[in-house]
Design an enzyme around this catalytic site. Structure first.
Site, PDB file in Angstrom:
ATOM      1  N   PHE A 116       0.909  -1.088  -0.079  1.00  0.00           N
ATOM      2  CA  PHE A 116      -0.261   0.054  -0.006  1.00  0.00           C
ATOM      3  C   PHE A 116       0.643   1.067   0.017  1.00  0.00           C
ATOM      4  CE2 PHE A 116       1.035   0.105   4.488  1.00  0.00           C
ATOM      5  CZ  PHE A 116       1.133   1.469   4.580  1.00  0.00           C
ATOM      6  N   LYS A 169      -1.298  -7.489  -8.819  1.00  0.00           N
ATOM      7  CA  LYS A 169      -2.406  -7.334  -7.914  1.00  0.00           C
ATOM      8  C   LYS A 169      -1.994  -6.238  -6.940  1.00  0.00           C
ATOM      9  CE  LYS A 169      -3.233  -8.434  -4.210  1.00  0.00           C
ATOM     10  NZ  LYS A 169      -3.307  -7.310  -3.217  1.00  0.00           N
ATOM     11  N   GLU A 225      -5.128  -3.834  -1.879  1.00  0.00           N
ATOM     12  CA  GLU A 225      -6.535  -3.483  -1.619  1.00  0.00           C
ATOM     13  C   GLU A 225      -6.715  -2.197  -0.901  1.00  0.00           C
ATOM     14  OE1 GLU A 225      -4.763  -5.742  -0.341  1.00  0.00           O
ATOM     15  OE2 GLU A 225      -5.743  -6.978   1.242  1.00  0.00           O
ATOM     16  N   ARG A 226      -5.637  -1.565  -0.346  1.00  0.00           N
ATOM     17  CA  ARG A 226      -5.996  -0.630   0.623  1.00  0.00           C
ATOM     18  C   ARG A 226      -6.216   0.633  -0.433  1.00  0.00           C
ATOM     19  NH1 ARG A 226      -1.842  -1.933   4.888  1.00  0.00           N
ATOM     20  NH2 ARG A 226      -1.979  -4.217   4.750  1.00  0.00           N
ATOM     21  N   SER A 275       5.323  -6.858   3.401  1.00  0.00           N
ATOM     22  CA  SER A 275       5.910  -7.368   4.605  1.00  0.00           C
ATOM     23  C   SER A 275       6.630  -8.655   4.559  1.00  0.00           C
ATOM     24  CB  SER A 275       4.827  -7.284   5.748  1.00  0.00           C
ATOM     25  OG  SER A 275       3.787  -8.208   5.287  1.00  0.00           O
ATOM     26  N   CYS A 311       9.681   1.761   3.358  1.00  0.00           N
ATOM     27  CA  CYS A 311      10.460   0.881   3.782  1.00  0.00           C
ATOM     28  C   CYS A 311      12.035   1.405   3.976  1.00  0.00           C
ATOM     29  CB  CYS A 311      10.340  -0.179   2.668  1.00  0.00           C
ATOM     30  SG  CYS A 311      11.276   0.415   0.977  1.00  0.00           S
ATOM     31  N   GLU A 326       9.567  -3.883  12.801  1.00  0.00           N
ATOM     32  CA  GLU A 326       9.327  -2.664  11.898  1.00  0.00           C
ATOM     33  C   GLU A 326       8.052  -1.874  12.402  1.00  0.00           C
ATOM     34  OE1 GLU A 326       8.008  -3.432   8.013  1.00  0.00           O
ATOM     35  OE2 GLU A 326       9.143  -1.909   7.210  1.00  0.00           O
TER      36      GLU A 326
HETATM   37  P1  NAD Z   1       1.527  -6.606   3.032  1.00  0.00           P
HETATM   38  O1  NAD Z   1       2.574  -7.570   3.064  1.00  0.00           O
HETATM   39  O2  NAD Z   1       0.613  -6.480   4.223  1.00  0.00           O
HETATM   40  O3  NAD Z   1       0.771  -6.708   1.726  1.00  0.00           O
HETATM   41  C1  NAD Z   1       1.479  -6.643   0.418  1.00  0.00           C
HETATM   42  C2  NAD Z   1       0.852  -7.252  -0.612  1.00  0.00           C
HETATM   43  O4  NAD Z   1       0.408  -8.737  -0.085  1.00  0.00           O
HETATM   44  C3  NAD Z   1      -0.579  -6.699  -0.829  1.00  0.00           C
HETATM   45  O5  NAD Z   1      -0.771  -6.735  -2.256  1.00  0.00           O
HETATM   46  C4  NAD Z   1      -1.422  -7.831  -0.155  1.00  0.00           C
HETATM   47  O6  NAD Z   1      -2.881  -7.736  -0.668  1.00  0.00           O
HETATM   48  C5  NAD Z   1      -1.038  -9.239  -0.154  1.00  0.00           C
HETATM   49  N1  NAD Z   1      -1.195  -9.801   1.154  1.00  0.00           N
HETATM   50  C6  NAD Z   1      -1.302  -9.532   2.233  1.00  0.00           C
HETATM   51  N2  NAD Z   1      -1.575 -10.551   3.105  1.00  0.00           N
HETATM   52  C7  NAD Z   1      -1.600 -11.456   2.532  1.00  0.00           C
HETATM   53  C8  NAD Z   1      -1.609 -12.859   2.724  1.00  0.00           C
HETATM   54  N3  NAD Z   1      -2.082 -13.383   3.729  1.00  0.00           N
HETATM   55  N4  NAD Z   1      -1.460 -13.954   1.543  1.00  0.00           N
HETATM   56  C9  NAD Z   1      -1.297 -13.471   0.133  1.00  0.00           C
HETATM   57  N5  NAD Z   1      -1.028 -12.064  -0.015  1.00  0.00           N
HETATM   58  C10 NAD Z   1      -1.254 -11.140   0.965  1.00  0.00           C
HETATM   59  O7  NAD Z   1       2.390  -5.302   3.182  1.00  0.00           O
HETATM   60  P2  NAD Z   1       1.829  -3.581   3.387  1.00  0.00           P
HETATM   61  O8  NAD Z   1       1.228  -3.507   4.532  1.00  0.00           O
HETATM   62  O9  NAD Z   1       0.868  -3.463   2.125  1.00  0.00           O
HETATM   63  O10 NAD Z   1       3.125  -2.780   2.837  1.00  0.00           O
HETATM   64  C11 NAD Z   1       3.992  -2.550   3.775  1.00  0.00           C
HETATM   65  C12 NAD Z   1       5.226  -3.481   3.936  1.00  0.00           C
HETATM   66  O11 NAD Z   1       5.940  -3.383   2.875  1.00  0.00           O
HETATM   67  C13 NAD Z   1       6.214  -3.027   5.039  1.00  0.00           C
HETATM   68  O12 NAD Z   1       6.685  -4.032   5.800  1.00  0.00           O
HETATM   69  C14 NAD Z   1       7.459  -2.373   4.261  1.00  0.00           C
HETATM   70  O13 NAD Z   1       8.413  -2.349   4.580  1.00  0.00           O
HETATM   71  C15 NAD Z   1       7.263  -3.200   3.075  1.00  0.00           C
HETATM   72  N6  NAD Z   1       7.858  -2.744   1.755  1.00  0.00           N
HETATM   73  C16 NAD Z   1       9.070  -3.026   1.407  1.00  0.00           C
HETATM   74  C17 NAD Z   1       9.617  -2.388   0.455  1.00  0.00           C
HETATM   75  C18 NAD Z   1      11.045  -2.962  -0.156  1.00  0.00           C
HETATM   76  O14 NAD Z   1      11.296  -2.783  -1.250  1.00  0.00           O
HETATM   77  N7  NAD Z   1      11.874  -3.750   0.524  1.00  0.00           N
HETATM   78  C19 NAD Z   1       8.847  -1.328  -0.466  1.00  0.00           C
HETATM   79  C20 NAD Z   1       7.975  -0.925   0.123  1.00  0.00           C
HETATM   80  C21 NAD Z   1       7.311  -1.503   1.289  1.00  0.00           C
END
Ligand code: NAD
Length: 499
Positions: free
Chosen positions: A149, A173, A176-177, A226, A281, A384
């Protein structure tokens, strides 16, 4: 209530699963739209259509694909204000930050205009008698991106640009937020000349992600989000035989040496710690001053700067420093972690827990929070936080400070502030973190370099954007050819040195 769609085969398509997620305006704490959550059947149909469209696109010469990217750049510039406004309304970040989100994605699309150069193969003339050898980079077929998101424009652009420029079809994909900007980008790419079916934006949650992970037509997956989800996607995707790269969470440390310019370091920490409400991140979440005197001077400079920060909705003007967190759950989680820091004995120097803004009482705002005397065993150090919270860990020596950055399970970004070139060089060489800043707090590499973390911040062996993206989204084929003039009489039955 506004109902969002998917974008499939060149048009907006309503969801048919009957499942939806609410999309909020986080500044107001109100639902402003709902987004359909695709079923496995909807995802599979979008992937099948992408597979049908891909061969013709893969056979299109790379210069033509680059020209689509060139037009896409123009259209994003044209619609920059609209994109930023929608992005801010769903994510909560300020308009200048939202424009930065679009801009850093746009730069990767600019890099993709150079697809012909990036996809040039290698050629060896006369590798043996009459023998030539050449390598070419071919598209993989249908590839997918699953994005978080916090950068709803930048990260989808980092994925879709290189994947499409390499001749693949791409399934996105998004989170969804805040799904509206990815849908708008898909419309713009179509306007730029991308044929139907090559970019399918399919909204959804775990069901849609699992459908991607298990579909045999998907050749590669790029994930950002994450770490627990990154590990899940990496494991299941790899075991299904796909090429997978996953970028996860972070806890970025910044060392402040006694010789650093303390005003510069304090300014940098405030921007990198609290910008975008800490939902980056590459945010700095741990300050490591070296020496008690450095720590005292740093805290003294930080406090007035933090107290001056203007927190508010994106609609309140460009002098707002940061906005709300993305959801009520995110706010509750951050407040819970701040409580745990206090309970576990950290010194709370600036407390953002009771932040309130007239007219926005239901918004997901958290005031800037500064902790001092944080220790290794505390949850606020280990986790984090992804909120506007900066933790100070006092260290005695450079080696001790380096040890903190080295020992943490995450390894996305890190920085050192010093005037001493020798220390800076030692830090850059030794630290086991993927992106390093020297007097630069958020060292996000530009589009023509690559972006990626180490340890639990990155899974897979290639980074995002830059030359690595062109490697990730293609496979190499090597051809050895000999024509009749190079053939000797009779056959050859053994491997041998070519001469
Ligand atoms: P998230 O892991 O909750 O969601 C990321 C994606 O995974 C979304 O599209 C979501 O729909 C999907 N998802 C969520 N739960 C799932 C599940 N149980 N099974 C399958 N798919 C699922 O992350 P977020 O809250 O959207 O983003 C924040 C996180 O992203 C932070 O930890 C941040 O550090 C990380 N991030 C990392 C980078 C990088 O380059 N390392 C860049 C941006 C963000």
């Amino acid at each position: 209530m506004k109902e969002l769609t998917h974008f499939v085969n060149g048009q907006q398509v309503k969801g048919t699963s009957g499942r939806f997620a609410d999309v909020y305006n986080p500044a107001l704490g109100e639902v402003q739209a709902r987004v359909p959550l695709a079923s496995k059947a909807e995802m599979d149909a979008a992937i099948a259509a992408a597979a049908a469209a891909q061969p013709a696109w893969g056979a299109t010469n790379p210069q033509k694909r680059g020209r689509v990217m060139m037009e896409f750049v123009r259209l994003i510039h044209r619609d920059m204000d609209k994109l930023a406004e929608v992005l801010s309304s769903e994510h909560g970040k300020t308009i200048p930050d939202a424009k930065g989100d679009v801009q850093r994605g746009l730069e990767v699309i600019e890099f993709c205009i150079g697809a012909p150069q990036m996809l040039k193969g290698d050629f060896t003339d006369s590798a043996g008698p009459g023998i030539d050898m050449y390598s070419m980079r071919q598209p993989l077929g249908v590839v997918a991106g699953i994005t978080p998101f916090n950068f709803p424009a930048m990260i989808p652009l980092w994925k879709m640009g290189p994947a499409l420029a390499c001749g693949n079809a791409f399934i996105l994909k998004p989170s969804e937020r805040d799904p509206s900007v990815p849908l708008m980008l898909a419309e713009l790419l179509q306007e730029a000349g991308l044929p139907d079916g090559l970019l399918q934006v399919v909204n959804g949650d775990k069901e849609a992600v699992d459908a991607i992970l298990d579909n045999p037509l998907i050749q590669a997956i790029g994930f950002v989000g994450s770490t627990p989800i990154a590990e899940y996607i990496y494991g299941r995707g790899c075991s299904n035989g796909k090429r997978v790269q996953c970028f996860g969470g972070a806890k970025n440390h910044m060392i402040i040496m006694p010789d650093a310019d303390m005003d510069q370091a304090a300014d940098a920490l405030v921007g990198a710690g609290y910008g975008a409400a800490g939902e980056r991140c590459m945010a700095i979440s741990v300050a490591l001053p070296v020496g008690e005197e450095t720590a005292d001077r740093l805290i003294e400079k930080l406090v007035p700067r933090i107290e001056k920060l203007k927190v508010g909705p994106y609609t309140a003007g460009n002098d707002v420093d940061y906005g709300p967190l993305v959801t009520a759950e995110a706010k509750a989680r951050v407040l819970g972690l701040i409580d745990s820091g206090v309970a576990q004995g950290a010194e709370i120097v600036v407390d953002g827990r009771n932040f309130a803004l007239q007219g926005y009482e239901n918004g997901y705002f958290v005031g800037p929070t500064l902790f001092d005397r944080v220790t290794r065993d505390m949850d606020i150090y280990k986790t984090e936080i992804f909120g506007p919270v900066l933790s100070t860990v006092r260290t005695k020596t450079y080696e001790e400070a380096l040890g903190y950055a080295m020992d943490h399970e995450y390894g996305n970004g890190t920085a050192i502030f010093t005037r001493d070139g020798d220390t800076a060089r030692d830090f850059a060489n030794r630290v086991n973190v993927g992106m390093v800043g020297i007097n630069v707090p958020i060292p996000v590499p530009l589009a023509y370099h690559t972006f990626g973390g180490w340890k639990k911040s990155g899974f897979g062996d290639l980074n995002q954007h830059g030359p690595d993206a062109f490697r990730f989204y293609t496979r190499t084929k090597t051809v050895t050819s000999r024509w009749p003039s190079g053939l000797k009489e009779g056959g050859e039955f053994h491997f041998k040195q070519m001469d």
